[in-house]
Write a protein that holds these residues in place. Structure first.
Motif, PDB file in Angstrom:
ATOM      1  N   ASP A 172       0.913  -1.101  -0.045  1.00 28.13           N
ATOM      2  CA  ASP A 172      -0.011  -0.109  -0.006  1.00 28.13           C
ATOM      3  C   ASP A 172       0.831   1.149  -0.038  1.00 28.13           C
ATOM      4  O   ASP A 172       1.670   1.615   1.208  1.00 28.13           O
ATOM      5  CB  ASP A 172      -0.726   0.066   1.240  1.00 28.13           C
ATOM      6  CG  ASP A 172      -1.811   1.059   1.244  1.00 28.13           C
ATOM      7  OD1 ASP A 172      -1.808   2.017   0.485  1.00 28.13           O
ATOM      8  OD2 ASP A 172      -2.710   1.167   2.102  1.00 28.13           O
ATOM      9  N   ILE A 173       1.037   1.805  -1.200  1.00 34.56           N
ATOM     10  CA  ILE A 173       1.808   3.073  -1.271  1.00 34.56           C
ATOM     11  C   ILE A 173       1.652   4.022  -0.244  1.00 34.56           C
ATOM     12  O   ILE A 173       2.391   4.964  -0.142  1.00 34.56           O
ATOM     13  CB  ILE A 173       2.147   3.282  -2.751  1.00 34.56           C
ATOM     14  CG1 ILE A 173       2.689   2.260  -3.450  1.00 34.56           C
ATOM     15  CG2 ILE A 173       2.967   4.534  -3.052  1.00 34.56           C
ATOM     16  CD1 ILE A 173       4.045   1.642  -3.393  1.00 34.56           C
ATOM     17  N   THR A 174       0.483   4.248  -0.098  1.00 33.66           N
ATOM     18  CA  THR A 174      -0.074   5.258   0.890  1.00 33.66           C
ATOM     19  C   THR A 174       0.351   5.074   2.364  1.00 33.66           C
ATOM     20  O   THR A 174       0.135   6.105   3.177  1.00 33.66           O
ATOM     21  CB  THR A 174      -1.609   5.493   0.678  1.00 33.66           C
ATOM     22  OG1 THR A 174      -2.176   4.461   1.150  1.00 33.66           O
ATOM     23  CG2 THR A 174      -2.102   5.712  -0.878  1.00 33.66           C
ATOM     24  N   ARG A 175       0.906   3.780   2.698  1.00 37.75           N
ATOM     25  CA  ARG A 175       1.210   3.601   4.087  1.00 37.75           C
ATOM     26  C   ARG A 175       2.486   3.245   4.254  1.00 37.75           C
ATOM     27  O   ARG A 175       2.685   2.367   5.007  1.00 37.75           O
ATOM     28  CB  ARG A 175       0.056   2.545   4.696  1.00 37.75           C
ATOM     29  CG  ARG A 175      -1.383   3.035   4.653  1.00 37.75           C
ATOM     30  CD  ARG A 175      -2.351   1.896   5.203  1.00 37.75           C
ATOM     31  NE  ARG A 175      -1.955   1.497   6.338  1.00 37.75           N
ATOM     32  CZ  ARG A 175      -1.559   0.325   6.615  1.00 37.75           C
ATOM     33  NH1 ARG A 175      -1.675  -0.820   5.547  1.00 37.75           N
ATOM     34  NH2 ARG A 175      -1.172  -0.174   7.702  1.00 37.75           N
TER      35      ARG A 175
ATOM     36  N   GLN B 251       7.986   5.795   6.575  1.00 40.85           N
ATOM     37  CA  GLN B 251       8.906   7.042   6.174  1.00 40.85           C
ATOM     38  C   GLN B 251      10.447   6.763   6.308  1.00 40.85           C
ATOM     39  O   GLN B 251      11.267   7.247   5.588  1.00 40.85           O
ATOM     40  CB  GLN B 251       8.568   8.249   6.743  1.00 40.85           C
ATOM     41  CG  GLN B 251       8.975   9.512   6.016  1.00 40.85           C
ATOM     42  CD  GLN B 251       8.681  10.774   6.829  1.00 40.85           C
ATOM     43  OE1 GLN B 251       7.983  10.838   7.889  1.00 40.85           O
ATOM     44  NE2 GLN B 251       8.839  11.784   6.069  1.00 40.85           N
TER      45      GLN B 251
ATOM     46  N   GLN C  35       2.831  -3.328   7.395  1.00 42.03           N
ATOM     47  CA  GLN C  35       1.599  -2.650   6.789  1.00 42.03           C
ATOM     48  C   GLN C  35       0.150  -3.396   7.512  1.00 42.03           C
ATOM     49  O   GLN C  35      -0.798  -2.730   7.730  1.00 42.03           O
ATOM     50  CB  GLN C  35       1.227  -2.458   5.502  1.00 42.03           C
ATOM     51  CG  GLN C  35       2.374  -1.447   4.743  1.00 42.03           C
ATOM     52  CD  GLN C  35       2.185  -1.153   3.324  1.00 42.03           C
ATOM     53  OE1 GLN C  35       1.644  -2.155   2.833  1.00 42.03           O
ATOM     54  NE2 GLN C  35       2.534  -0.124   2.818  1.00 42.03           N
TER      55      GLN C  35
END
Length: 246
Positions: free
Chosen positions: A8-11, A14, A232
């Motif tokens: 999930d590229i949005t999660r 970082q 994730q």
């Protein structure tokens, strides 16, 4: 479906920290000397850096050489320093091509003079790169870092620049070598060991740990993606309850 497709590229985390373990055992399994494992491990570093940059992980910190590693046989330490110098010089152009900034934390002054010079030059040449920051923990010890931070705060108090009542976790964090990056959300350790070995003790207060039996020279970006997929699936509560999060 591969693990890259499951991300999930949005999660994405970082900041990912990695304890690269197993080079020596990998070499022994190949019937080679330990240095052969360290050389092969460099290929894994390159692939993981490119994997992080490819999917959008902004910070990657790798435990390259601890203060305790100085206690290894002199021949191995010298070979590691030579490998560090040659790798830095060979890969600086590739880092720039991939828009990756090189950074270093640890007691850098304890490294050989040539290492310090070449590392500084590589950091200067990649300083403007913005896609991902690769941080090498070199001659690093979390206990050394914490003591150093405490000494800095004590000096500020002694000089009248800081009130002791104003010391809190934020002012303490500001004295750490990682003060300009987010705390790692995921820590990966290879080779089946289940400990953090004096690495980022303060910063990993709420980091998710991922341990794999894979030896570092065999660890590649698909293994990285598998670790992130596992990350994730976890619920990160930071002391709260599941109900509060939902």
């Amino acid at each position: 479906m591969g693990f890259r497709e499951q991300l999930d590229i949005t999660r994405l985390p970082q900041h990912i920290a990695v304890i690269m373990d197993g080079n020596g055992r990998w070499a022994k399994n190949q019937g080679k000397i330990r240095h052969f494992g360290h050389e092969s491990g460099v290929l894994s570093v390159k692939d993981i850096v490119e994997g992080c940059a490819d999917i959008g992980v902004k910070y990657l910190t790798v435990y390259a050489f601890s203060t305790e590693n100085w206690n290894r046989p002199v021949e191995e330490v010298n070979a590691l320093m030579e490998l560090l110098i040659s790798t830095i010089n060979q890969e600086t152009a590739t880092l720039t091509k991939n828009n990756v900034r090189l950074n270093a934390i640890g007691d850098i002054s304890s490294l050989p003079e040539q290492c310090i010079h070449d590392l500084g030059e590589a950091m200067r040449k990649t300083a403007d790169n913005t896609r991902c920051t690769l941080t090498l923990a070199l001659s690093y010890s979390a206990k050394w870092e914490l003591v150093t931070a405490a000494k800095k705060l004590a000096a500020q108090v002694a000089e009248g620049k800081l009130n002791i009542e104003d010391i809190d976790e934020h002012s303490f964090s500001a004295q750490l070598t990682t003060h300009d990056m987010p705390e790692p959300e995921l820590m990966i350790r290879t080779s089946g060991e289940h400990r953090i070995s004096n690495f980022l003790l303060w910063q990993m207060a709420y980091t998710e740990f991922y341990f794999t039996d894979t030896l570092w020279p065999d660890f590649r970006r698909e293994d990285l993606f598998e670790a992130i997929v596992d990350f994730q699936k976890r619920e990160r509560r930071f002391g709260k309850t599941s109900e509060q999060l939902n």
